[in-house]
Design an enzyme around this catalytic site. Structure first.
Site, short mmCIF file in Angstrom:
data_model
loop_
_atom_site.label_atom_id
_atom_site.label_comp_id
_atom_site.label_asym_id
_atom_site.label_seq_id
_atom_site.Cartn_x
_atom_site.Cartn_y
_atom_site.Cartn_z
N ARG A 36 -0.44 1.08 -2.29
CA ARG A 36 -0.30 1.12 -3.76
C ARG A 36 1.04 1.75 -4.10
O ARG A 36 1.39 2.80 -3.56
CB ARG A 36 -1.42 1.98 -4.35
CG ARG A 36 -1.42 2.02 -5.86
CD ARG A 36 -2.03 0.81 -6.50
NE ARG A 36 -3.46 0.74 -6.26
CZ ARG A 36 -4.17 -0.39 -6.35
NH1 ARG A 36 -3.59 -1.53 -6.65
NH2 ARG A 36 -5.47 -0.38 -6.11
N SER A 57 -2.09 -2.25 -11.73
CA SER A 57 -3.03 -3.11 -12.46
C SER A 57 -4.22 -3.49 -11.59
O SER A 57 -5.28 -3.85 -12.10
CB SER A 57 -2.34 -4.39 -12.95
OG SER A 57 -1.83 -5.10 -11.84
N GLN A 66 -0.58 -9.80 -10.47
CA GLN A 66 -1.94 -9.46 -10.02
C GLN A 66 -2.98 -9.90 -11.05
O GLN A 66 -4.08 -10.31 -10.69
CB GLN A 66 -2.01 -7.95 -9.78
CG GLN A 66 -3.29 -7.44 -9.16
CD GLN A 66 -4.35 -7.09 -10.18
OE1 GLN A 66 -4.03 -6.71 -11.31
NE2 GLN A 66 -5.60 -7.21 -9.80
N CYS A 96 -7.02 -10.37 -5.50
CA CYS A 96 -5.64 -10.67 -5.90
C CYS A 96 -4.68 -10.75 -4.71
O CYS A 96 -3.82 -11.63 -4.64
CB CYS A 96 -5.15 -9.62 -6.88
SG CYS A 96 -5.60 -7.95 -6.40
N VAL A 115 -8.43 -7.73 -16.90
CA VAL A 115 -8.57 -9.13 -16.47
C VAL A 115 -9.17 -9.98 -17.59
O VAL A 115 -8.70 -11.08 -17.89
CB VAL A 115 -9.41 -9.23 -15.18
CG1 VAL A 115 -9.70 -10.67 -14.82
CG2 VAL A 115 -8.70 -8.53 -14.02
N HIS A 152 1.82 -7.65 -7.51
CA HIS A 152 1.67 -7.29 -6.10
C HIS A 152 2.78 -7.99 -5.31
O HIS A 152 2.99 -9.21 -5.46
CB HIS A 152 0.33 -7.75 -5.54
CG HIS A 152 -0.85 -6.93 -5.97
ND1 HIS A 152 -0.76 -5.83 -6.79
CD2 HIS A 152 -2.18 -7.05 -5.65
CE1 HIS A 152 -1.97 -5.31 -6.96
NE2 HIS A 152 -2.85 -6.03 -6.29
N ARG A 184 -21.11 -0.03 -25.20
CA ARG A 184 -20.16 0.82 -25.96
C ARG A 184 -19.24 -0.01 -26.85
O ARG A 184 -18.87 0.40 -27.94
CB ARG A 184 -19.26 1.60 -24.98
CG ARG A 184 -19.85 2.86 -24.42
CD ARG A 184 -18.76 3.72 -23.76
NE ARG A 184 -17.78 2.98 -22.98
CZ ARG A 184 -17.96 2.56 -21.73
NH1 ARG A 184 -19.10 2.80 -21.12
NH2 ARG A 184 -17.02 1.89 -21.09
N THR A 243 -13.03 -6.80 -22.60
CA THR A 243 -12.13 -5.73 -23.05
C THR A 243 -11.29 -5.17 -21.89
O THR A 243 -10.39 -4.37 -22.11
CB THR A 243 -12.93 -4.56 -23.69
OG1 THR A 243 -13.90 -4.13 -22.74
CG2 THR A 243 -13.61 -5.00 -24.97
C1 2RA Z 1 -6.31 -3.75 -6.04
N1 2RA Z 1 -6.89 -5.81 -5.01
O1 2RA Z 1 -5.12 -4.07 -6.10
C2 2RA Z 1 -7.36 -4.77 -5.84
C3 2RA Z 1 -7.87 -5.26 -7.14
N2 2RA Z 1 -8.76 -6.36 -6.99
O2 2RA Z 1 -6.72 -2.61 -6.18
#
Ligand code: 2RA
Length: 330
Positions: A233, A157, A314, A127, A14, A240, A39, A11
């Protein structure tokens, strides 16, 4: 021959992608079973393989499966991998639980599928590593990579469906003039860039940054390759982006690098600056190939240096696609 396949964590972001990739690549599935937490057990999920009832992952009987994709968490993988492999089931683990275990192969199939050998447990790379690996390895084989410097621009993600939901909700709140907050990320992600992914280590790098170092060395079988990475991020959904600078043993010619990368499996060359063609998250989204472009001689390392930009989905090459490609090799 076809296989009984289980997805543990079906669910999650990935897990859902693994279902689609298995279908899109015509993986020979005899039976697909979906597993998740207690759940979700008993609920049903619509899939390209039909409607499937979700089962409790903690209660899986692995003797009924040929291959299990693990996409729950590192702790859960640690607790369940041995149970699965000793029942004769192959495990492809998406977590970091076994990536640094010298007895467990860490595989990008285009590079080191030979490493699988007789192992029943195979680790799927992080990733950020997987997305950079193919272009980097292609250049390494030809020019000999001496040093690697990477800066990343990582999508939400990477923090799963909850990360993507937080970006959407926080963007709406910000534009509506409402208070912005954060649960998944260390700070509000909308209209921001956060140089902090995973925990800080003793050397002041983050674990995400060190994963790129440890994993690239293991996949390339280059235990001492000097690699440094800064992971950031950014408020994108699922691709990515990575800026990569290499210093090489042999002189590196950008035209030759472009020629090599234009024919390598898993890469789409997007490098035509006169027409503003280069890799971007919006064009790399939902693509199996990793986009590579902005290839140029690096002005610090001169004719022994190359600089380029990579964008990869990603959830696909960074997770589900690479995992299914490993299963194809089995
Ligand atoms: C991230 N590389 O982007 C990690 C996820 N595996 O947070």
């Amino acid at each position: 021959m076809s296989y009984k396949v289980g997805i543990m964590g079906a669910t999650g972001a990935v897990g859902r992608e693994i279902i689609d990739v298995l279908h899109n690549r015509n993986f020979p599935v005899e039976q697909l079973r979906l597993f998740a937490s207690v759940r979700s057990a008993g609920k049903t999920m619509e899939t390209p393989f039909g409607e499937i009832t979700i089962e409790n992952a903690d209660l899986a009987d692995y003797s009924e499966l040929d291959i299990a994709f693990f996409a729950i968490s590192g702790g859960w993988s640690q607790e369940n991998a041995e149970k699965a492999t000793s029942a004769g089931c192959y495990v492809i683990d998406n977590s970091s639980a076994f990536r640094y275990d010298e007895n467990v192969p860490l595989v990008v199939p285009e590079i080191n599928s030979d490493a699988i050998g007789e192992s029943k447990l195979i680790a799927n790379p992080n990733c950020t590593t997987a997305i950079a690996a193919i272009p980097l390895y292609t250049l390494h084989k030809e020019f000999g990579v001496k040093k690697v410097l990477i800066s990343t621009y990582q999508a939400t993600s990477g923090a799963g469906a909850a990360g993507m939901d937080e970006l959407a909700a926080e963007t709406r709140n910000y534009l509506d003039g409402k208070e912005v907050g954060n649960k998944v990320f260390a700070y509000p992600i909308a209209f921001n860039a956060i140089p902090h992914i995973d925990s800080f280590q003793d050397n002041d790098y983050t674990r995400e940054e060190m994963k790129v170092v440890w994993e690239t060395r293991k996949i390339f079988n280059e235990p001492d390759m000097p690699i440094s990475c800064t992971c950031v991020r950014i408020p994108t959904m699922r691709v990515h982006a990575e800026s990569i600078i290499i210093e090489t043993e042999k002189p590196v010619d950008p035209a030759k690098a472009k020629e090599l990368l234009s024919s390598v499996e898993g890469v789409e060359l997007k490098d035509d600056i006169e027409n503003n063609v280069y890799p971007m998250p919006i064009t790399a989204t939902k693509k199996y190939d990793v986009e590579v472009g902005r290839i140029r001689q690096n002005i610090v390392f001169g004719d022994h240096g190359l600089e380029f930009f990579v964008c990869g989905d990603q959830l696909l090459k960074g997770a589900a696609l690479n995992a299914v490609q490993i299963a194809e090799k089995l």
